[in-house]
Design an enzyme around this catalytic site. Structure first.
Site, PDB file in Angstrom:
ATOM      1  N   THR A 284      85.455  24.730 -89.415  1.00  0.00           N
ATOM      2  CA  THR A 284      86.076  25.324 -88.235  1.00  0.00           C
ATOM      3  C   THR A 284      87.538  25.660 -88.500  1.00  0.00           C
ATOM      4  OG1 THR A 284      86.925  23.304 -87.197  1.00  0.00           O
ATOM      5  CG2 THR A 284      84.595  23.810 -86.862  1.00  0.00           C
ATOM      6  N   CYS A 285      88.147  26.340 -87.534  1.00  0.00           N
ATOM      7  CA  CYS A 285      89.551  26.722 -87.675  1.00  0.00           C
ATOM      8  C   CYS A 285      90.491  25.663 -87.124  1.00  0.00           C
ATOM      9  CB  CYS A 285      89.811  28.063 -86.992  1.00  0.00           C
ATOM     10  SG  CYS A 285      89.551  28.027 -85.210  1.00  0.00           S
TER      11      CYS A 285
END
Length: 366
Positions: free
Chosen positions: A313-314
């Site tokens: 994920t970011c």
């Protein structure tokens, strides 16, 4: 198929033979204590069926968990409902299904139980002495000795059966002596209740028994010795139950992940996987990356380098482990294998940022 096209990870592989071995190790290492597996840590139906076939009992935190147990043939009468605060509808459903032992730690919960499960047996949750465990989980539930005593007497007044006392020292507890202070508190409760002609029928010493991750853990007989010392101080003999989770199933699980990319940042290689803290390894986040899962990779190269292992994920918090030794030259499409991942992985997982939780596949002898 090109490496970039592989789509069959992340995948949690569970070796059912190792589940059985974990259960046998717990029963042998903690003799004389009835095992109620904490199904919250891995409720896969094949895991539950394996344990049920070995004679294991179970504890639940909700009516849907009980429903799942019944699908593999578990009799609700042998199950503990250990969540101290429950929806009324869940209490009524469990009671109607034959479950008869419920945890609590408040007056309001007693009122709910008296109304939705009349005549049920109840066990009060004591607050445990605060000793830091590997995965801290205490503080939300539990009361002191005086309150516990008053609550069990209040249960009798409501037509419920004052049945026992429970406590939990935390998860992944590496200090066997952590059980001693709570058991002294249990002895005080039993003494006070005996003066009111109430004799208890169960002491639940909870879970917290550790699994081995990167480093050694105390052997289970050390825990048995500490608990036995505490039990010897009770005013009379009473059946003892335990609620192990990770000690039974952690070693049975291997999380298989794919490398989706690597980057050199500030002199350290970052290896990005298709699984991370949010879609399978939440305990990395819970423990500040201190839970050191053993890790290997598909290259198995002689040349090694230290890497930071992170998720897809970011979110910058989505990192599993820092300074992990892996094969030098890992690239997208290579695989990484995270060991001892059989507990609290798939069950905690979300689809944050659109990345799916691991699929689960049970095997034998892997």
């Amino acid at each position: 198929m090109a490496p970039a096209e592989r789509v069959n990870t992340p995948e949690l592989l569970i070796d059912l033979d190792k589940v059985a071995a974990g259960y046998r190790a717990v029963t042998a290492g903690l003799p004389g204590m009835t095992v109620h597996y904490a199904m919250k840590c891995n409720p896969h139906p094949e895991v539950l069926a394996e344990l049920h076939g070995l004679g294991c009992r179970f504890e639940v935190a909700s009516a849907p968990e009980l429903d799942l147990l019944t699908t593999v043939g578990v009799d609700p009468a042998g199950v503990l409902y250990s969540n101290p605060v429950k929806p009324v509808a869940h209490i009524a459903r469990a009671h109607a299904g034959g479950l008869w032992r419920f945890a609590f730690d408040s007056e309001e919960e007693l009122d709910k139980l008296a109304a939705a499960a009349p005549g049920a047996a109840v066990f009060v949750r004591l607050a445990a002495h605060q000793i830091r465990s590997g995965v801290p989980s205490e503080g939300k539930f539990g009361v002191d000795v005086a309150t516990a005593t008053a609550l069990l007497l209040g249960a009798r007044d409501r037509g419920l059966r004052p049945f026992g006392v429970a406590f939990h020292v935390g998860s992944q507890m590496l200090l066997p002596q952590a059980w001693r202070a709570p058991l002294r508190a249990v002895a005080q409760v039993m003494d006070k209740l005996a003066a009111e002609q109430v004799m208890l029928e169960m002491v639940d010493v909870g879970g917290g028994f550790p699994a081995r991750y990167a480093g050694p853990v105390p052997p289970l007989p050390d825990y048995a010795a500490a608990i036995s010392t505490g039990l010897a101080g009770l005013p009379y003999d009473v059946p003892v139950v335990i609620e192990p989770g990770r000690a039974v199933v952690a070693a049975a699980g291997t999380l298989r992940a794919s490398v989706i990319g690597t980057a050199l940042r500030h002199g350290r290689r970052w290896v990005h996987l298709d699984v991370g803290a949010f879609n399978g390894l939440m305990e990395s986040l819970e423990t500040g990356n201190e839970l050191r899962f053993p890790v290997t990779d598909s290259r198995r190269a002689g040349a090694r380098e230290r890497c930071h292992l992170t998720g897809p994920t970011c979110d910058s918090q989505d990192t599993i482990l820092f300074d992990v030794e892996l094969s030098a030259g890992l690239r997208a499409g290579d695989e990484v294998y995270i060991g001892n991942a059989g507990a609290y992985t798939s069950v905690y997982a979300s689809s944050f940022n659109g990345f799916p939780p691991p699929s689960v596949r049970c095997t034998r002898g892997s």
